[in-house]
Scaffold this active site. Sequence first.
Site, PDB file in Angstrom:
ATOM      1  CB  SER B  48      -0.861  -0.038   1.268  1.00  0.00           C
ATOM      2  OG  SER B  48      -1.904   0.903   1.197  1.00  0.00           O
ATOM      3  CD  GLU B  49      -0.427   3.778  -3.660  1.00  0.00           C
ATOM      4  OE1 GLU B  49      -0.517   2.549  -3.482  1.00  0.00           O
ATOM      5  OE2 GLU B  49      -1.194   4.418  -4.415  1.00  0.00           O
ATOM      6  CG  ASN B  50      -1.303   4.259   2.657  1.00  0.00           C
ATOM      7  OD1 ASN B  50      -1.193   3.229   2.002  1.00  0.00           O
ATOM      8  ND2 ASN B  50      -2.094   4.355   3.690  1.00  0.00           N
TER       9      ASN B  50
END
Lengths: 216, 218
Positions: B48-50
Amino acid sequence: MKNKITSASEALATLQDGMTVMIGGFLCVGTPEGLVDEVLQKGIRELTVIGNDTGFPDKGIGRLIVAKRVKKAVASHIGTNPETGRQMHAGETEVVLVPQGTLAEQVRAAGAGLGGVLTPTGVGTVVEEGKQKLIIDGREFLLEQPLAADFALIKAHKADEKGNLVYRRAARNFNPLMAMAAKVVVAEVEEIVPVGAIDPDEVMTPGLFITHIVRA
Amino acid sequence: MSKDIKRERIAKRVGMELADGMVVNLGIGMPTLVANYLPAGADVLFQSENGFVGLGPVPETGTEDRDTTNAGGQPVTIMPGGACFDSAMSFAIIRGGHVDVTVLGALEVDAHGNLANWMVPGKIVPGMGGAMDLTVGARKVIVAMEHTAKGAPKILPECTLPLTAKGQVDLIVTDMAVIRVTPAGLVLQEIAPDTTIEAVVAATGAKLTIRDVSVMPY
């Protein structure tokens, strides 16, 4: 040594109109809402704000946008705050859209004393316009310049009294990078513990980067 | 066919592209559904790129954690063995070629593997978020989308909208077909059970190479 623990109003005492402010968070997860409150209350205007996104109209950076405190926003995404897009199309606020990974590296570069970073991201798109291209091992890269700020307003889960920080889960995001890239770094934290209560191996941002600690 | 059934078909077919041990990033929206259709027994690590890997299912109501959200801001869980990190590390993983597959939606995709999915000038400009880094950095880029937009082709000879990335798309999975992007152009690999090659060609703006076409299993 000077006590770093203070109030939001003292921490932001030297914040002035027209300054550049980095604000941590990803869709307001890991955004220091108490410090945003203080920026609003102080009546500061004409800010250049750097953040992953412009939050929501009623949360995070979005509140500064809605209150017309922002002259220029640098972000990777503005879709969750329609007011940013409206102000951009109306020519009221300048918006610079940057790929998220590039934004992270630009902030990190400033904090790390680098003259910029070379990234393949954006080659062949509008992002490359006006930027220098270099070919390394036959592959094209864009030269992206560092992004520094007067203030970084960050959020952490826990600080010790020296400002050593621990973040939680996805609330880390841009906060550790911004902590390195501004002249004054204010950390809003959920919990303040005595020096020594955080094991040195667990520290995510060393306290040397932190100017002020404010309880959330 | 209803939108939900189309989306389910696309997600199921994309799921077949994933395999045990892969690191995968799913875009917001329909690509998220792919997590429901992994090959049996496959242990896939979702990024999840966050800021974490080990993205798990949506938590039960009442057990949400406000610091544990996906890149769309929705509450999620982190599986045992997951790991959290900052945005520079997250995009080092993405840009550095450590993500095996990314699945993204598209407004347009073209015969050269160009992708446009981040803005419509003058209309909607949400920003690129992590999409430009994901398309450049992931080893395999899968576009998952409906074949047409209200009947108008989205697979074109050349994208007309501003690009997200140039020449990075590897595979296009739609409700009508599976199309491979090759240096020689687009190759029609599979068609849906309820369509014909002629219908796919008619709904596609770009030229398709047609050879050994099979039928999608869903």
